[in-house]
Design a protein around this motif. Structure first.
Motif, short mmCIF file in Angstrom:
data_model
loop_
_atom_site.label_atom_id
_atom_site.label_comp_id
_atom_site.label_asym_id
_atom_site.label_seq_id
_atom_site.Cartn_x
_atom_site.Cartn_y
_atom_site.Cartn_z
N GLY A 1 -8.93 -120.81 27.79
CA GLY A 1 -7.30 -119.86 27.13
C GLY A 1 -7.85 -118.49 27.57
N CYS A 2 -7.18 -118.06 26.97
CA CYS A 2 -6.35 -116.00 27.34
C CYS A 2 -7.17 -115.30 26.16
N SER A 3 -7.18 -114.47 26.35
CA SER A 3 -7.97 -113.29 25.17
C SER A 3 -6.42 -112.44 24.66
N VAL A 4 -6.07 -112.15 23.77
CA VAL A 4 -6.29 -111.29 23.24
C VAL A 4 -5.52 -110.02 22.87
N ARG B 1 -14.20 -101.61 33.97
CA ARG B 1 -15.75 -101.66 34.17
C ARG B 1 -16.56 -103.28 34.41
N LEU B 2 -15.34 -104.30 34.49
CA LEU B 2 -15.59 -105.95 34.70
C LEU B 2 -16.19 -106.04 36.38
N LEU C 1 -8.34 -115.24 35.44
CA LEU C 1 -9.27 -114.14 35.52
C LEU C 1 -10.48 -115.10 36.59
N ARG C 2 -10.75 -115.87 35.44
CA ARG C 2 -12.44 -116.88 35.92
C ARG C 2 -11.97 -117.80 37.54
N THR D 1 -16.40 -113.90 30.56
CA THR D 1 -15.75 -114.94 29.23
C THR D 1 -15.17 -113.92 28.26
N HIS D 2 -15.33 -114.35 27.04
CA HIS D 2 -13.86 -113.23 25.97
C HIS D 2 -14.86 -112.76 25.50
N GLN D 3 -16.07 -112.57 25.76
CA GLN D 3 -16.96 -111.78 24.90
C GLN D 3 -16.62 -109.91 25.67
#
Length: 124
Positions: free
Chosen positions: A1-4, A29-30, A104-105, A112-114
């Motif tokens: 999915g996507c993050s919002v 940061r990632l 991005l994956r 991950t979303h988190q």
């Protein structure tokens, strides 16, 4: 999915570039290098990973900035739902919506979303 993500600011303190810089900082940061492209897109490796929309409500003195970040979205479904004017795609030399976006994956398989949420919180 996507993050919002959503930014809500008083209209007098609303800055699109600052908001996008926050998202770019979280991605850095990632370990993800991305850049602003156009008015409201973020790209990685010249592919769109994020798009935004804006709403200014002067009567309420508030402005909203809403965006998505493609992490593991079904790109086939995305093409069915996003139907930009074909002339816009042709003008940019793009064959289809799917040809210009990426998850991005694809480059960061363990993302991950988190992790993205945590990086956004830290950056904000």
């Amino acid at each position: 999915g996507c993050s919002v993500f959503t930014f809500i600011f008083p209209s007098s303190d609303f800055h699109i570039d600052r908001n996008l810089d926050t998202v770019l900082g979280a991605l850095r940061r990632l370990g993800i290098e991305a850049e602003k492209k156009g008015r409201n897109d973020l790209t990685h490796e010249d592919k769109k990973i994020s798009g935004s929309a804006f709403k200014h409500a002067p009567d309420r003195q508030v402005s909203l900035h809403h965006g998505t970040i493609l992490i593991d979205t079904d790109l086939t479904a995305l093409q069915r739902y996003l139907t930009p004017d074909k002339r816009k795609l042709q003008a940019k030399g793009i064959a289809s919506v799917g040809a210009r976006v990426m998850n991005l994956r694809d480059s960061f398989p363990k993302l991950t979303h988190q992790q993205l949420c945590d990086a956004l919180i830290e950056e904000f």
